[in-house]
Design a protein around this motif. Structure first.
Motif, PDB file in Angstrom:
ATOM      1  N   UNK B 192      60.502  94.322 -65.137  1.00  0.00           N
ATOM      2  CA  UNK B 192      61.161  93.498 -64.120  1.00  0.00           C
ATOM      3  C   UNK B 192      62.413  94.142 -63.527  1.00  0.00           C
ATOM      4  N   UNK B 193      63.074  94.999 -64.296  1.00  0.00           N
ATOM      5  CA  UNK B 193      64.329  95.563 -63.794  1.00  0.00           C
ATOM      6  C   UNK B 193      64.222  97.072 -63.565  1.00  0.00           C
ATOM      7  N   UNK B 194      63.853  97.818 -64.616  1.00  0.00           N
ATOM      8  CA  UNK B 194      63.839  99.279 -64.484  1.00  0.00           C
ATOM      9  C   UNK B 194      62.775  99.767 -63.516  1.00  0.00           C
ATOM     10  N   UNK B 195      61.560  99.238 -63.685  1.00  0.00           N
ATOM     11  CA  UNK B 195      60.439  99.770 -62.916  1.00  0.00           C
ATOM     12  C   UNK B 195      60.641  99.652 -61.402  1.00  0.00           C
ATOM     13  N   UNK B 196      61.097  98.475 -60.903  1.00  0.00           N
ATOM     14  CA  UNK B 196      61.303  98.408 -59.451  1.00  0.00           C
ATOM     15  C   UNK B 196      62.320  99.432 -58.950  1.00  0.00           C
ATOM     16  N   UNK B 197      63.389  99.647 -59.742  1.00  0.00           N
ATOM     17  CA  UNK B 197      64.403 100.628 -59.341  1.00  0.00           C
ATOM     18  C   UNK B 197      63.797 102.028 -59.312  1.00  0.00           C
ATOM     19  N   UNK B 198      63.065 102.364 -60.383  1.00  0.00           N
ATOM     20  CA  UNK B 198      62.453 103.693 -60.459  1.00  0.00           C
ATOM     21  C   UNK B 198      61.434 103.878 -59.343  1.00  0.00           C
ATOM     22  N   UNK B 199      60.632 102.842 -59.111  1.00  0.00           N
ATOM     23  CA  UNK B 199      59.581 102.949 -58.102  1.00  0.00           C
ATOM     24  C   UNK B 199      60.177 103.196 -56.724  1.00  0.00           C
ATOM     25  N   UNK B 200      61.355 102.637 -56.479  1.00  0.00           N
ATOM     26  CA  UNK B 200      61.998 102.820 -55.187  1.00  0.00           C
ATOM     27  C   UNK B 200      62.450 104.273 -55.007  1.00  0.00           C
TER      28      UNK B 200
END
Lengths: 211, 541
Positions: B192-200
Motif C-alpha cells: 500500500x505504501x512502498x510499492x506505489x512509490x517504487x512503481x512511480x
C-alpha cells in the motif's frame, strides 16, 4: 505632475486600467486589497510591465518609450533591493555609477547618504549583516544619491514592525521634502501615512478609485 | 493574481540587456562540434566501401540490448532491495559506511571499478583464492557476460538505490503515523505504501539505467572478452582503432545515436513524472521495522551490498598501496599531465558554456520566446543521448582528410568531454542564474546595470559557487573518461585512465592499481570540493 491616463495592462486572466494624476511634489498613497493591482501599476510606471494602451507622462515627458533605467524615477521593491554580495556603500554607489567605478567624491557622497539615513559607519557591512530596517535604509540612501524626481515605493516597509514602519515613513517624508520629489507609495493601512500623504487612492480589481 | 499573471506572461522583465553572446558562442561551439561529427559520419557512411552485413549489425544490437536489459533488471532489483532495507533500518550500524560506498560507486571512474572487479572476481582475484583454499578449482568465468553484468550492477544499483531511497523518504510522516495507527502488517505496508512509490519511480530509473548500460564502454571493453560479447560502442571503437574501417564505424555509430536518441527521449519523458517529489528529510518510524523476518532480510541485503561494493574498492587499495613507488615512473607523470591538460579545459568549457547557455535561455524566456528557450534546454540535454565513442568516431573521420586526427587528439578529447558534461553543468548553473534574475533582474535594470557590468556585478558573484561546483564535477568526469581518451590517445598522449587500461591489459594489475589510486584520489578530491562548496552555498542561503 505624474499623469497616468487609461494605462491598460492585459493578462490572460486579469486586466488593469489605471487613471491617476499626482501633482508635482505630492506624496500619493495607494491602498487596496493584495492582488488588486498596486504592484502592477508601479511596475508599469517603472517600465517592468508593458501596457497595451494608454498614456504615461511625467512633467510632460512621455515615459513609455524609455527603458527602466532611463526613466526619471527610483523604485523601492518589497524585498531584494540590495545585492547581497556587495557592501552597503557599494549598493548605494551603484546609484551613482552602474559600473561601480567610483571617484573619491562619489564615495564620499555615498557615505554622506548613509549618514543621512542614520547608517553612518555601516558602509562596509553586507546586507546579511544588517537588520531588515537597516537594509531598506540603505536602499533609501541610494534613492537619495540618484536624485531622480519621482519615487515609487512598493510596500517598502511591510515586513517591519509598526513602530519602525512609522519611523521609516517619517524618514521618507523628510527626504522627499528636501529633494522636492513626487512620491507614489503603496501601503497596508491609511494610518501608516496619516499626516504624511497628500492624497490616498484605492486600487481594486485593476482600477483606481479616488477617495 | 495580478502578480502571478505578470510572472507567467513576462517573467521578471529585467534581462533584456544581458549579453546574449556568451550563450550564442557556446551554442555555436556545440553545434560546430556536433555538426562536424555528423558530417564525418555521413561522409564515411556514404563511401559504402565496406558496409557491415545485416546479420552482424543485428547480432551486435541484440547483444547490446540483451546485456543492457539484464543489467537493468539486476540493478533495479538490487537497488530496490537496498533502498527498502535502508528505509527500514534507520539505525543499522553500517549505514554511514554503506552510504559512503554507495556514493563512491556512483562517482568512481568506471575503469577504476573494472580494475577492482578484476582484482576480486578475476582469475587471480580474492574470490578465486578463497575458492581454491576451499579446494574448489577456479575456472575462468569473469570475462564475457558475467563481468559486464557485475560491473553494470556495481555502477547502477547504487544509482537506483539513491533514486528510490529519495522517493521512499518523500512519503509524508503522516502516512507512517496512519499506518502504525491502523496496525498495517509488513506485507500491507509494502503493497500500500512502498510499492506505489517504487512503481512511480521505476520507469524513469529503468530507462536511465538501460541507456547507461546500452552505451557503456569501459566495462565492456575491459571485461567483454571477445567479439561474441561486443556492444555497439565497443564495435565502433574497434572498427576504427584496429581495422581502420571508417564506413562500418560510421554506420554503427549512426545506428547507435539513433537508438540512444529514442531511449533518451523515453528516459526524459519517464523521468519528468518521477522528479515531482521532494524528500522530507525526516526519518519516520515505519511499522514494519519491527518484523523479525524483514530484519534478517534487510541485514543480509545490506551486508551483501557492503561486501559487493566495498570489496573491489578495498582490492584496489590493497593492490595499489604497496605499489605506490611505481607512480614515480615518467609514464605516470606524463599521463597525469595529459589528464590535467584534458580535464581542466573541459571543466572550464563545460561550466562557462553552461553559464552562457543559462543566460541565453533566461533572456529568451524573458523576451517571451519560450519555445526557443526550451529548444536550447532540450538540445543541451540531448548531448546525453550522443554516445562519446560515436561522437569521437564522427570527429575522427571528419578530421582525417584535413589533419592528423591524433595530432588534434587533446583538442578532440577536450571537446567530447566538455560536450558530455555540459548538461550536468547547465543543470547546476541554470537554477542560480534564474534565481539571480528573478530576485535582482528588475533592480539591476532600474539602476541601469547592464552589459558586462551586469555580468561582473550581479551574475558573477551570485553564480560563482554553483559555477565552481559545475567546474569540479565536469573536470572530475573528464578525468575519469576512458572513451574519447582511448579513442584519440596514442603513445604520445596517454591519460591516466588509458594508462590504467593498458597496464590492466598487460596483466600488470598491481601497477594499474597504483594508477587507479592516483586517479580515484584526484576525482574524489574534486567531488569532495564540489560537495563542500554546495553545502556552504546552501548555508549561505
Amino acid at each position: 505632475m505624474l499623469d497616468i491616463d487609461r494605462l491598460t495592462l492585459r493578462y490572460p486572466d486579469w486586466v488593469g486600467d489605471y487613471s491617476l494624476r499626482v501633482p508635482e511634489g505630492a506624496l500619493a498613497a495607494l491602498r487596496g486589497p493584495s492582488g488588486g493591482g498596486k504592484t502592477t501599476l508601479l511596475n508599469a510606471v517603472a517600465g517592468f510591465a508593458t501596457p497595451v494602451s494608454g498614456r504615461l507622462t511625467f512633467r510632460g515627458q512621455d515615459l513609455l518609450p524609455l527603458p527602466p533605467a532611463a526613466r526619471p524615477l527610483s523604485i523601492l521593491f518589497q524585498e531584494h533591493n540590495l545585492f547581497p554580495h556587495l557592501t552597503a556603500a557599494e549598493n548605494v554607489g551603484l546609484g551613482l555609477d552602474p559600473r561601480l567605478r567610483l571617484s573619491t567624491a562619489q564615495r564620499a557622497e555615498a557615505a554622506a547618504a548613509l549618514d543621512a539615513v542614520g547608517l553612518g559607519g555601516l558602509g562596509p557591512r553586507r546586507p546579511g549583516e544588517l537588520s531588515g530596517g537597516q537594509r531598506q535604509r540603505v536602499a533609501l540612501a541610494r534613492i537619495l544619491v540618484r536624485r531622480r524626481p519621482l519615487w515609487l515605493l512598493d510596500e517598502p516597509f511591510g515586513a517591519l514592525d509598526p513602530g519602525l514602519r512609522c519611523e521609516m515613513i517619517g524618514l521618507v517624508d523628510a527626504m522627499r521634502r528636501e529633494q522636492r520629489a513626487t512620491v507614489v507609495m503603496s501601503i497596508h493601512t491609511p494610518e501608516e501615512v496619516a499626516g504624511v500623504a497628500d492624497m490616498t487612492v484605492t486600487i481594486e480589481s485593476g482600477r483606481v478609485r479616488t477617495d | 493574481m495580478a502578480r502571478g499573471a505578470a510572472l507567467t506572461i513576462a517573467p521578471p522583465a529585467g534581462h533584456r540587456r544581458v549579453l546574449p553572446w556568451p550563450g550564442l558562442l557556446a551554442l555555436a561551439v556545440v553545434v560546430a562540434v556536433l555538426g562536424t561529427a555528423a558530417a564525418g559520419l555521413v561522409a564515411a557512411a556514404g563511401h559504402g566501401a565496406s558496409l557491415p552485413r545485416l546479420d552482424y549489425v543485428f547480432g551486435l544490437l541484440r547483444f547490446t540490448a540483451f546485456q543492457a536489459a539484464l543489467s537493468t533488471v539486476l540493478s533495479l532489483l538490487a537497488g530496490a532491495l537496498v533502498a527498502l532495507a535502508l528505509a527500514r533500518r534507520t539505525r543499522f550500524p553500517g549505514r554511514p559506511l554503506l552510504t559512503a560506498v554507495l556514493n563512491l560507486a556512483i562517482v568512481l571512474p568506471s575503469i577504476v571499478v573494472v580494475l577492482g572487479i578484476v582484482a576480486v572476481f578475476g582469475r587471480a582475484g580474492w574470490l578465486a583464492e578463497a575458492l581454491r583454499a576451499l579446494g574448489l578449482g577456479p575456472r575462468s568465468w569473469l570475462y564475457g557476460l558475467p563481468g559486464i553484468l557485475i560491473a553494470h550492477v556495481f555502477f547502477n544499483a547504487p544509482l537506483v538505490a539513491r533514486i528510490l531511497g529519495a522517493a521512499l523518504a518523500s512519503v509524508p510522516a503522516d502516512e507512517w503515523r496512519l499506518a502504525r495507527h491502523l496496525g498495517l502488517p509488513p506485507a500491507a505496508v509494502f503493497r500500500l505504501i512502498d510499492l506505489p512509490v517504487l512503481a512511480r519511480e521505476l520507469p524513469g530509473a529503468a530507462a536511465l539505467v538501460f541507456l547507461l548500460c546500452f552505451t557503456s564502454f569501459a566495462a565492456v571493453l575491459a571485461l567483454g572478452g571477445g567479439p561474441g560479447t561486443a556492444t555497439l560502442e565497443v564495435a565502433v571503437y574497434e572498427a576504427l582503432r584496429f581495422e581502420a574501417d571508417f564506413g562500418r564505424a560510421a554506420v554503427l555509430a549512426a545506428i547507435q545515436i539513433g537508438v540512444t536518441g529514442v531511449l533518451a527521449a523515453l528516459a526524459l519523458g519517464a523521468g519528468r513524472r518521477a522528479a515531482t517529489t521532494l524528500p522530507s528529510g525526516v526519518a519516520a518510524v515505519r511499522p514494519d521495522a519491527e518484523s523479525a523476518t524483514l530484519r534478517w532480510l534487510d541485514r543480509t541485503v545490506l551486508l551483501a551490498a557492503v561486501l559487493f561494493l566495498g570489496s573491489p574498492v578495498l582490492a584496489v587499495l590493497g593492490k595499489g598501496l604497496p605499489e605506490l613507488a611505481s607512480l614515480a615512473r615518467p609514464a605516470v607523470g606524463e599521463a597525469l599531465r595529459a589528464s590535467l591538460v584534458v580535464a581542466i579545459p573541459a571543466g572550464l568549457l563545460a561550466s562557462l558554456g553552461g553559464l552562457g547557455l543559462s543566460l541565453l535561455t533566461r533572456t529568451l524566456d524573458s523576451a517571451g520566446r519560450h519555445g526557443a528557450a526550451r529548444l536550447v534546454r532540450t538540445g543541451t540535454l540531448g548531448a546525453l543521448a550522443v554516445p562519446p565513442i560515436a561522437l569521437s568516431a564522427g570527429l575522427f573521420v571528419a578530421l582525417r582528410p584535413v589533419a592528423d586526427p591524433f595530432a588534434l587528439g587533446p583538442a578532440a578529447i577536450i571537446a567530447v568531454n566538455a560536450l558530455m558534461t555540459l548538461p550536468f553543468a547547465m543543470r547546476l548553473v541554470e537554477p542560480a542564474v534564474l534565481r539571480a534574475g528573478a530576485r535582482y533582474g528588475r533592480l539591476a535594470e532600474s539602476l541601469g546595470v547592464t552589459g558586462l557590468a551586469r555580468l561582473r556585478l550581479v551574475e558573477a558573484p551570485l553564480v560563482a559557487q554553483p559555477l565552481g561546483v559545475a567546474f569540479a564535477i565536469a573536470a572530475a568526469f573528464s578525468l575519469g573518461d576512458l572513451g574519447a581518451a582511448a579513442f584519440f590517445g596514442t603513445g604520445g598522449f596517454v591519460t591516466l585512465p588509458v594508462l590504467l587500461y593498458q597496464r590492466l591489459g598487460a596483466y600488470r594489475t598491481d601497477e594499474a592499481a597504483a594508477v587507479a589510486l592516483l586517479l580515484a584520489t584526484l576525482v574524489l578530491a574534486l567531488f569532495a570540493l564540489a560537495a563542500l562548496a554546495t553545502r556552504r552555498h546552501r548555508e549561505a542561503g
